[in-house]
Design a protein around this motif. Structure first.
Motif, PDB file in Angstrom:
ATOM      1  N   SER A 100      -1.043   6.773   2.451  1.00  0.00           N
ATOM      2  CA  SER A 100       0.409   6.713   2.289  1.00  0.00           C
ATOM      3  C   SER A 100       0.918   8.003   1.651  1.00  0.00           C
ATOM      4  CB  SER A 100       0.786   5.528   1.406  1.00  0.00           C
ATOM      5  OG  SER A 100       2.171   5.563   1.121  1.00  0.00           O
ATOM      6  N   PRO A 101       2.024   8.544   2.155  1.00  0.00           N
ATOM      7  CA  PRO A 101       2.554   9.778   1.561  1.00  0.00           C
ATOM      8  C   PRO A 101       3.183   9.563   0.188  1.00  0.00           C
ATOM      9  CG  PRO A 101       4.028   9.002   3.273  1.00  0.00           C
ATOM     10  CD  PRO A 101       2.811   8.111   3.309  1.00  0.00           C
ATOM     11  N   LEU A 102       3.387   8.308  -0.212  1.00  0.00           N
ATOM     12  CA  LEU A 102       4.026   8.058  -1.509  1.00  0.00           C
ATOM     13  C   LEU A 102       3.014   7.902  -2.637  1.00  0.00           C
ATOM     14  CD1 LEU A 102       6.903   5.691  -0.367  1.00  0.00           C
ATOM     15  CD2 LEU A 102       6.977   8.139  -0.801  1.00  0.00           C
ATOM     16  N   LEU A 103       2.240   6.839  -2.621  1.00  0.00           N
ATOM     17  CA  LEU A 103       1.307   6.581  -3.721  1.00  0.00           C
ATOM     18  C   LEU A 103      -0.145   6.847  -3.338  1.00  0.00           C
ATOM     19  CD1 LEU A 103       2.942   3.334  -5.168  1.00  0.00           C
ATOM     20  CD2 LEU A 103       3.259   5.703  -5.905  1.00  0.00           C
ATOM     21  N   LYS A 104      -0.368   7.295  -2.116  1.00  0.00           N
ATOM     22  CA  LYS A 104      -1.677   7.758  -1.621  1.00  0.00           C
ATOM     23  C   LYS A 104      -2.711   6.660  -1.373  1.00  0.00           C
ATOM     24  CE  LYS A 104      -0.004  11.863  -2.066  1.00  0.00           C
ATOM     25  NZ  LYS A 104       1.344  11.829  -1.580  1.00  0.00           N
ATOM     26  N   GLN A 105      -2.329   5.375  -1.364  1.00  0.00           N
ATOM     27  CA  GLN A 105      -3.296   4.343  -0.985  1.00  0.00           C
ATOM     28  C   GLN A 105      -3.711   4.570   0.458  1.00  0.00           C
ATOM     29  OE1 GLN A 105      -0.465   3.475  -2.595  1.00  0.00           O
ATOM     30  NE2 GLN A 105      -1.133   2.369  -4.416  1.00  0.00           N
ATOM     31  N   ARG A 106      -4.987   4.296   0.735  1.00  0.00           N
ATOM     32  CA  ARG A 106      -5.539   4.518   2.075  1.00  0.00           C
ATOM     33  C   ARG A 106      -5.686   3.191   2.808  1.00  0.00           C
ATOM     34  NH1 ARG A 106     -10.959   6.756   0.423  1.00  0.00           N
ATOM     35  NH2 ARG A 106     -10.609   5.098  -1.073  1.00  0.00           N
ATOM     36  N   PHE A 107      -5.254   3.185   4.086  1.00  0.00           N
ATOM     37  CA  PHE A 107      -5.322   1.999   4.926  1.00  0.00           C
ATOM     38  C   PHE A 107      -6.173   2.297   6.152  1.00  0.00           C
ATOM     39  CE2 PHE A 107      -1.428   1.825   2.535  1.00  0.00           C
ATOM     40  CZ  PHE A 107      -1.447   0.535   2.032  1.00  0.00           C
ATOM     41  N   GLU A 108      -7.206   1.470   6.361  1.00  0.00           N
ATOM     42  CA  GLU A 108      -8.037   1.616   7.558  1.00  0.00           C
ATOM     43  C   GLU A 108      -7.179   1.385   8.793  1.00  0.00           C
ATOM     44  OE1 GLU A 108     -12.643   0.350   6.771  1.00  0.00           O
ATOM     45  OE2 GLU A 108     -11.340  -1.044   7.787  1.00  0.00           O
ATOM     46  N   LEU A 109      -7.280   2.272   9.757  1.00  0.00           N
ATOM     47  CA  LEU A 109      -6.441   2.154  10.940  1.00  0.00           C
ATOM     48  C   LEU A 109      -6.885   1.023  11.863  1.00  0.00           C
ATOM     49  CD1 LEU A 109      -5.814   5.915  11.718  1.00  0.00           C
ATOM     50  CD2 LEU A 109      -4.225   4.244  10.733  1.00  0.00           C
ATOM     51  N   GLU A 110      -8.148   0.693  11.869  1.00  0.00           N
ATOM     52  CA  GLU A 110      -8.631  -0.373  12.758  1.00  0.00           C
ATOM     53  C   GLU A 110      -8.329  -1.764  12.209  1.00  0.00           C
ATOM     54  OE1 GLU A 110     -12.818  -1.747  14.733  1.00  0.00           O
ATOM     55  OE2 GLU A 110     -12.429   0.390  14.509  1.00  0.00           O
ATOM     56  N   SER A 111      -8.532  -1.966  10.916  1.00  0.00           N
ATOM     57  CA  SER A 111      -8.389  -3.307  10.337  1.00  0.00           C
ATOM     58  C   SER A 111      -7.112  -3.502   9.523  1.00  0.00           C
ATOM     59  CB  SER A 111      -9.583  -3.600   9.430  1.00  0.00           C
ATOM     60  OG  SER A 111      -9.536  -2.774   8.268  1.00  0.00           O
ATOM     61  N   GLY A 112      -6.481  -2.421   9.069  1.00  0.00           N
ATOM     62  CA  GLY A 112      -5.316  -2.518   8.205  1.00  0.00           C
ATOM     63  C   GLY A 112      -5.657  -2.735   6.739  1.00  0.00           C
ATOM     64  N   ARG A 113      -6.938  -2.816   6.424  1.00  0.00           N
ATOM     65  CA  ARG A 113      -7.392  -3.081   5.053  1.00  0.00           C
ATOM     66  C   ARG A 113      -7.121  -1.876   4.161  1.00  0.00           C
ATOM     67  NH1 ARG A 113     -12.337  -2.292   2.242  1.00  0.00           N
ATOM     68  NH2 ARG A 113     -13.136  -1.155   4.029  1.00  0.00           N
ATOM     69  N   CYS A 114      -6.627  -2.144   2.951  1.00  0.00           N
ATOM     70  CA  CYS A 114      -6.414  -1.073   1.975  1.00  0.00           C
ATOM     71  C   CYS A 114      -7.759  -0.747   1.334  1.00  0.00           C
ATOM     72  CB  CYS A 114      -5.410  -1.504   0.915  1.00  0.00           C
ATOM     73  SG  CYS A 114      -5.096  -0.230  -0.331  1.00  0.00           S
ATOM     74  N   LEU A 115      -8.157   0.503   1.386  1.00  0.00           N
ATOM     75  CA  LEU A 115      -9.434   0.929   0.812  1.00  0.00           C
ATOM     76  C   LEU A 115      -9.385   1.017  -0.705  1.00  0.00           C
ATOM     77  CD1 LEU A 115     -10.372   3.734   3.361  1.00  0.00           C
ATOM     78  CD2 LEU A 115     -11.202   1.378   3.295  1.00  0.00           C
ATOM     79  N   ASP A 116      -8.187   0.986  -1.271  1.00  0.00           N
ATOM     80  CA  ASP A 116      -8.024   1.134  -2.707  1.00  0.00           C
ATOM     81  C   ASP A 116      -7.683  -0.175  -3.416  1.00  0.00           C
ATOM     82  OD1 ASP A 116      -8.338   4.069  -2.675  1.00  0.00           O
ATOM     83  OD2 ASP A 116      -6.508   3.955  -1.475  1.00  0.00           O
ATOM     84  N   ASP A 117      -7.395  -1.242  -2.653  1.00  0.00           N
ATOM     85  CA  ASP A 117      -7.075  -2.546  -3.220  1.00  0.00           C
ATOM     86  C   ASP A 117      -7.421  -3.596  -2.173  1.00  0.00           C
ATOM     87  OD1 ASP A 117      -5.932  -4.916  -4.166  1.00  0.00           O
ATOM     88  OD2 ASP A 117      -4.151  -3.900  -4.941  1.00  0.00           O
ATOM     89  N   ASP A 118      -8.552  -4.286  -2.369  1.00  0.00           N
ATOM     90  CA  ASP A 118      -9.050  -5.247  -1.372  1.00  0.00           C
ATOM     91  C   ASP A 118      -8.111  -6.420  -1.120  1.00  0.00           C
ATOM     92  OD1 ASP A 118     -11.353  -3.822  -0.860  1.00  0.00           O
ATOM     93  OD2 ASP A 118     -12.533  -4.888  -2.373  1.00  0.00           O
ATOM     94  N   THR A 119      -7.117  -6.621  -1.960  1.00  0.00           N
ATOM     95  CA  THR A 119      -6.204  -7.751  -1.785  1.00  0.00           C
ATOM     96  C   THR A 119      -5.033  -7.421  -0.868  1.00  0.00           C
ATOM     97  OG1 THR A 119      -4.851  -7.184  -3.714  1.00  0.00           O
ATOM     98  CG2 THR A 119      -6.788  -8.590  -4.104  1.00  0.00           C
ATOM     99  N   VAL A 120      -4.927  -6.177  -0.412  1.00  0.00           N
ATOM    100  CA  VAL A 120      -3.765  -5.731   0.362  1.00  0.00           C
ATOM    101  C   VAL A 120      -4.190  -5.294   1.758  1.00  0.00           C
ATOM    102  CG1 VAL A 120      -1.861  -4.062   0.454  1.00  0.00           C
ATOM    103  CG2 VAL A 120      -2.593  -5.001  -1.747  1.00  0.00           C
ATOM    104  N   THR A 121      -3.419  -5.706   2.759  1.00  0.00           N
ATOM    105  CA  THR A 121      -3.625  -5.239   4.142  1.00  0.00           C
ATOM    106  C   THR A 121      -2.254  -5.000   4.779  1.00  0.00           C
ATOM    107  OG1 THR A 121      -3.623  -7.488   5.046  1.00  0.00           O
ATOM    108  CG2 THR A 121      -5.765  -6.551   4.485  1.00  0.00           C
TER     109      THR A 121
END
Length: 119
Positions: free
Chosen positions: A89-110
């Motif tokens: 994300s350009p704002l807070l820099k959390q990373r999201f897997e493009l295939e699954s939508g899973r957040c690599l920095d917070d397992d509770t978020v997709t």
């Protein structure tokens, strides 16, 4: 000898309904550049972020950053982690897997993902 201009262009389509074979044409393939995102509006008003990685694979995820609520993921930086493509994300820099939508920095978020194809 004169060559005819190309008259067929690949279209990028998204599956917008998981229960049916319902595909929505979003854009021409030529609108995508490897390593860069493009935002598109779906018929129901949702925004999607489309990506083509450097290997040519296509991905589509929700454009809304779940941490801020801003529709900015299409503007994020593309990278890879353990062989899997992600967008930061350009704002807070959390990373999201493009295939699954899973957040690599917070397992509770997709974020939502969409089936994508060319036709």
């Amino acid at each position: 000898m004169t060559l005819a201009p190309e008259t067929t262009t690949l279209k990028v389509q998204l599956r917008v309904d998981d229960t049916a074979d319902n595909w929505f044409t979003v854009c021409d393939m030529s609108a995508l550049m490897p390593g860069r995102g493009v935002a598109a509006l779906l018929p129901d008003g949702r925004q999607v972020a489309l990506f083509q990685d450097r290997a040519g694979r296509l991905y589509a995820i929700d454009n809304r950053d779940p941490f801020t609520g801003a529709a900015v993921l299409s503007r994020g930086l593309i990278g890879s982690h353990q062989g899997r493509s992600f967008v930061a994300s350009p704002l807070l820099k959390q990373r999201f897997e493009l295939e699954s939508g899973r957040c690599l920095d917070d397992d509770t978020v997709t974020v939502a993902t969409y089936g994508v194809r060319t036709s």
